[in-house]
Design a protein around this motif. Sequence first.
Motif, short mmCIF file in Angstrom:
data_model
loop_
_atom_site.label_atom_id
_atom_site.label_comp_id
_atom_site.label_asym_id
_atom_site.label_seq_id
_atom_site.Cartn_x
_atom_site.Cartn_y
_atom_site.Cartn_z
N TYR A 136 0.43 -1.18 -0.11
CA TYR A 136 0.06 -0.14 0.19
C TYR A 136 0.32 1.00 0.24
O TYR A 136 0.40 2.38 -0.65
CB TYR A 136 -1.01 0.24 1.21
N ASP B 269 -12.63 -0.12 -2.62
CA ASP B 269 -13.08 -0.73 -2.44
C ASP B 269 -14.70 -0.15 -2.27
O ASP B 269 -15.69 -1.36 -1.61
CB ASP B 269 -13.41 -1.63 -1.60
N SER C 108 -15.69 1.37 0.76
CA SER C 108 -16.07 1.04 2.03
C SER C 108 -16.06 2.66 2.32
O SER C 108 -16.28 2.83 3.77
CB SER C 108 -14.89 0.58 2.88
N ASP C 109 -14.87 3.66 1.97
CA ASP C 109 -15.16 5.21 2.52
C ASP C 109 -16.49 5.73 1.40
O ASP C 109 -17.16 5.66 0.08
CB ASP C 109 -13.96 4.74 1.94
N ALA D 85 -10.07 4.48 0.58
CA ALA D 85 -10.58 3.32 -0.15
C ALA D 85 -11.25 3.28 -2.19
O ALA D 85 -11.88 3.86 -1.69
CB ALA D 85 -10.76 2.25 0.35
N SER E 154 -7.85 4.65 5.64
CA SER E 154 -7.77 5.39 4.32
C SER E 154 -8.16 6.65 4.32
O SER E 154 -7.00 7.27 3.80
CB SER E 154 -7.79 3.87 3.22
#
Length: 234
Positions: free
Chosen positions: A72, A99, A101-102, A97, A158
């Motif tokens: 990362y 994906d 999720s944020d 992020a 993140s």
Amino acid sequence: MGEGGTNGSALSVVDVIIVARDADATLAEVVAALPSRVARSVVVVDQGSTDRTMQVAQAVGAIALRATGPGYGAACQRGLTHLASLPRPPDCVVFLAADGSDDSAELPRLVHPLRESLFDLVIGVRPRRPLSPVRAATFIAGRLIEGIYGERFRDFGSFRAIRYPALVALGLRDVGAGWSVEMQVKAARLGLRTAEVPVSRLPGRASPFKERLADAAATGTRGLYHILRHSTTR
């Protein structure tokens, strides 16, 4: 909150870095949710995806780059190398992020404290999950940093925003899972003005339990390394 830090100034240029791996199902929505006219550019750094992540990044108007190495931290550094090469460096860099999720629509919530020249680093704090390896690692890391540096952090996710001069001053070197913890440890050690703001936790793309456990172990191990290593050079 630290008392030191960089001199406050207005933020006119905000760039976003998104590290992505096999995120073609979520990336477009993440970028589309970013508030219009807030960010100058969105940089997507691909970590060796086997799907169409790069094509999706290009299709939504992001700058698509490939990470120069695994990890990362290496992907974040690749994005920052690109920003440093621009004629006009950013005033602020936002990490989030890929994906899903944020909630990227909440970006102004993180940038606003920097615009007001009150802080150098703003961390998004997500609602707590039920007891899990990630939550346990976060709790332990937070208590250690508080005990050693006197700075309390409740999350190491993140989603974060940081003034570009402050980020350069930190001189981050971790190329792996310890990137975010190293940033917060060094910010505490150098006395940067830090703040935490509540952000949402979205379902995002589900990862296998074994993968989540491996990520938590890697983050915890690297995080502990940075917490203890920099405690001797305060």
